[in-house]
Design a protein around this motif. Structure first.
Motif, short mmCIF file in Angstrom:
data_model
loop_
_atom_site.label_atom_id
_atom_site.label_comp_id
_atom_site.label_asym_id
_atom_site.label_seq_id
_atom_site.Cartn_x
_atom_site.Cartn_y
_atom_site.Cartn_z
N UNK A 80 0.95 -1.83 0.39
CA UNK A 80 0.11 0.01 0.34
C UNK A 80 1.38 1.27 -0.51
N UNK A 81 0.52 2.33 -1.18
CA UNK A 81 1.64 3.13 -1.13
C UNK A 81 0.72 4.84 -1.16
N UNK A 82 1.44 6.01 -0.41
CA UNK A 82 0.94 6.74 -0.40
C UNK A 82 2.41 8.14 -1.38
N UNK A 83 1.22 9.05 -2.61
CA UNK A 83 2.14 9.52 -2.90
C UNK A 83 1.85 11.12 -3.07
N UNK A 84 2.86 12.16 -3.28
CA UNK A 84 2.48 13.80 -3.82
C UNK A 84 1.98 13.88 -4.87
N UNK A 93 1.36 15.72 -6.65
CA UNK A 93 1.61 16.89 -7.73
C UNK A 93 2.85 16.61 -9.03
N UNK A 94 3.39 15.53 -7.43
CA UNK A 94 5.44 15.33 -8.55
C UNK A 94 5.47 14.06 -8.15
N UNK A 95 4.57 12.93 -7.66
CA UNK A 95 4.83 11.63 -7.91
C UNK A 95 5.64 10.90 -6.39
N UNK A 96 6.43 11.73 -5.60
CA UNK A 96 7.17 11.83 -4.25
C UNK A 96 6.25 10.79 -3.84
N UNK A 97 6.78 9.46 -3.54
CA UNK A 97 6.34 8.12 -2.77
C UNK A 97 6.78 8.90 -1.26
N UNK A 98 5.27 9.25 -0.83
CA UNK A 98 5.55 9.53 0.71
C UNK A 98 5.69 8.50 1.56
N UNK A 99 5.04 6.80 1.73
CA UNK A 99 4.73 5.96 2.61
C UNK A 99 4.58 4.67 1.88
N UNK A 114 0.34 2.80 -10.85
CA UNK A 114 -1.61 2.83 -10.58
C UNK A 114 -1.47 1.27 -11.01
N UNK A 115 -1.02 0.45 -10.99
CA UNK A 115 -1.37 -1.09 -10.17
C UNK A 115 -1.40 -1.29 -9.52
N UNK A 116 -0.49 -0.49 -8.45
CA UNK A 116 -0.34 -0.84 -6.97
C UNK A 116 -1.51 -0.14 -6.20
N UNK A 117 -1.57 -0.10 -5.13
CA UNK A 117 -3.00 -0.25 -4.44
C UNK A 117 -2.21 0.99 -4.02
N UNK A 118 -2.95 2.32 -4.04
CA UNK A 118 -2.37 3.72 -3.40
C UNK A 118 -3.13 4.84 -3.60
N UNK A 119 -2.86 5.84 -2.83
CA UNK A 119 -3.61 6.50 -2.73
C UNK A 119 -2.26 8.06 -2.95
N UNK A 120 -3.01 9.38 -3.98
CA UNK A 120 -1.87 10.09 -4.95
C UNK A 120 -2.87 11.82 -4.14
N UNK A 121 -1.84 12.12 -2.97
CA UNK A 121 -2.66 13.15 -2.11
C UNK A 121 -2.52 14.52 -2.53
N UNK A 122 -3.14 15.52 -2.48
CA UNK A 122 -2.97 17.08 -2.37
C UNK A 122 -3.92 17.41 -1.17
N UNK A 178 1.50 15.67 5.85
CA UNK A 178 0.40 15.74 7.71
C UNK A 178 -0.61 14.67 8.03
N UNK A 179 -1.54 14.57 5.77
CA UNK A 179 -2.72 14.10 5.58
C UNK A 179 -2.27 12.45 5.79
N UNK A 180 -1.45 12.43 5.28
CA UNK A 180 -0.78 10.74 5.51
C UNK A 180 -0.38 10.50 6.71
N UNK A 181 0.57 10.91 6.95
CA UNK A 181 1.21 10.45 8.51
C UNK A 181 -0.09 9.82 9.02
#
Ligand SMILES: Cc1cc2nc3c(=O)[nH]c(=O)nc-3n(C[C@H](O)[C@H](O)[C@H](O)COP(=O)(O)OP(=O)(O)OC[C@H]3O[C@@H](n4cnc5c(N)ncnc54)[C@H](O)[C@@H]3O)c2cc1C
Length: 430
Positions: free
Chosen positions: A80-84, A86-92, A201-209, A383-386
């Motif tokens: 399970x992944x989390x990304x920014x 805006x730029x695709x940075x992997x956050x967790x 996009x083929x891995x379960x993940x959230x892309x955040x703003x 802050x959202x991801x953490x």
């Protein structure tokens, strides 16, 4: 000559054919001396929405119901992944260590529904029966009135009619449901098409703003789900929000996600016209009891805790409710005055813990943003991801309702739940 007179059957009316209602019927149909019917407002069972998580808690109850083997498709969601966004940075990145017997999956909601339906006798379900009101008949039970002018009676009414429960409205007519500010748009798209835009996009993940996210997850061999979510000020937007699962145009969805990476925006554009469904999330406060009218009403699923999918496991909770209710009735030989307090004793604290958890998370997120002073968009995203992932949630996602039940009845003898609760019947159905 002694004549055996069988006690009259307990008449149970389950209102609503979602996961909670279907699971309740499956569990109750195994309890001796119960006559159960399910009333569903629609002419056929529809399951709107796209995907659904089946975590260990949900697998556990599906096994107890005897349904697990019937749920055969779904995509394992062990990473399970989390990304920014805006730029695709992997956050967790979280690799979920499987401790249970079955792998956590994401599947289509229709798959869960058809697995459950395989275990319900078709003549138990009465379609096109929209409940309009309940009337307390005292010792004669409850009368159910339907919008087609018909009515029926039951000894016990189980409200499995979802977040806008008519059953809940009978004992709690002023229960306040409010738009939370969150709107969710959901659709399915081919995995190949999504992979071609970005393999992530083929891995379960959230892309955040800061106030939105776009979620991708495969749900089967060939299909992925996109769930795009935005939080708006509920004070401003509440008036236009009462809808659930209605089609919306691509333009209206895309307009909320213009700040995302080009490939995220392109993924949203690829959804075929007419396929998006909009869900406005509503929520209501914790109830002080899940039973009412002198133990003639029990609430299960979203009717009992209006949290609008806050934990992504509400179908599991609804099925756990139905299973516990049936065990409680079996344990006390269908004595409502004993069985419903036991159901309440097990399930009420569980929901109380969820409400407390949400309040704590919301407090912590606000505190974190306050500490940041004037946070940048990047700070808000982090802050959202953490804030979303920091807590141990095993008590929920690995809940083993069978064990909870066993532990409860083991301690019952020492801690009676109220003065009315006495001994169980001699033998329990398996
Ligand atoms: C965006 C989102 C994502 C979610 N993701 C997940 C997930 O990944 N995993 C998960 O487990 N849960 C998830 N949930 C939660 C889950 O969908 C619900 O918690 C679950 O569907 C609740 O089941 P239920 O049987 O209580 O009610 P519902 O599924 O709402 O079913 C209620 C039924 O009652 C019927 N009904 C309503 N009113 C009446 C009436 N007056 N008379 C007769 N029938 C009536 C309806 O037609 C419906 O069939 C999510 C929810 C949302 C909003």
């Amino acid at each position: 000559m002694a004549i055996d007179i069988a006690p009259p059957k307990l008449k149970v009316a389950v209102v609503g054919g979602g996961p909670g209602g279907l699971a309740t019927v499956i569990a109750l149909s195994k309890v001796p001396n119960i006559e159960v019917v399910l009333y569903e407002k629609d002419k056929i069972l529809r399951e709107v929405g796209a995907g659904i998580n089946i975590d260990q808690n949900t697998w556990n109850v599906l096994e107890l119901l005897g349904v697990a083997q019937s749920l055969t498709t779904g995509h394992p969601t062990t990473t399970v992944l989390n990304f920014d966004g805006r730029n695709g940075e992997e956050l967790s990145r979280r690799e979920l260590n499987e401790t249970g017997k079955r792998t956590r999956i994401r599947t289509q909601r229709t798959e869960l529904q058809s697995a459950l339906l395989q275990h319900v006798k078709p003549n138990f379900i009465h379609y096109g029966k929209k409940l309009s009101a309940l009337h307390d008949l005292g010792s004669s039970g409850i009368r159910l009135d339907f919008t087609d002018g018909s009515s029926s009676t039951a000894d016990l009414v189980v409200g499995a009619d979802g977040i806008r429960s008519v059953v809940r409205d009978a004992p709690w007519p002023t229960y306040p449901l409010k738009y939370t500010g969150t709107t969710i748009w959901r659709a399915l798209l081919s995995r190949d098409e999504l992979r071609s835009l970005d393999p992530r996009f083929d891995i379960t993940g959230w892309w955040h703003l800061p106030t939105s996210h776009v979620y991708f997850s495969p749900v089967s061999e060939g299909l992925s789900e996109i769930a795009a979510r935005e939080h708006q000020d509920p004070e401003i937007h509440a008036a236009s929000k009462s809808i659930w699962g209605v089609p919306v145009t691509n333009e209206s969805v895309e307009s909320h996600f213009s700040g995302y990476l080009p490939q995220v925006q392109e993924a949203l554009r690829r959804i075929p016209d007419g396929a998006w469904r909009e869900f406005a999330a509503f929520a209501g406060p914790e109830l002080s009891s899940l039973t009412a009218w002198d133990d003639k009403i029990a609430l299960v699923g979203d009717a009992s805790h209006a949290l609008s999918g806050a934990f992504g496991s509400g179908a599991g909770f609804a099925m756990e409710d139905g299973w516990v209710l049936a065990q409680s009735l079996a344990y006390f030989g269908n004595d409502l005055g004993k069985a419903l307090p036991l159901f309440n004793k097990i399930r009420l604290p569980y929901y109380a813990r969820m409400y407390a958890h949400l309040a704590e998370m919301s407090f912590k997120r606000a505190e974190k943003l306050r500490d940041l002073g004037t946070p940048s968009d990047g700070d808000k995203i982090k802050a959202k991801v953490i804030g979303d992932g920091g807590k141990d949630m095993k008590w929920m996602y690995e809940n083993n309702i069978g064990k909870v039940w066993e532990e409860t009845i083991r301690t019952l003898a020492c801690e009676p739940i109220d003065s009315g609760v006495g001994s169980p019947v001699e033998s329990l159905p398996t």
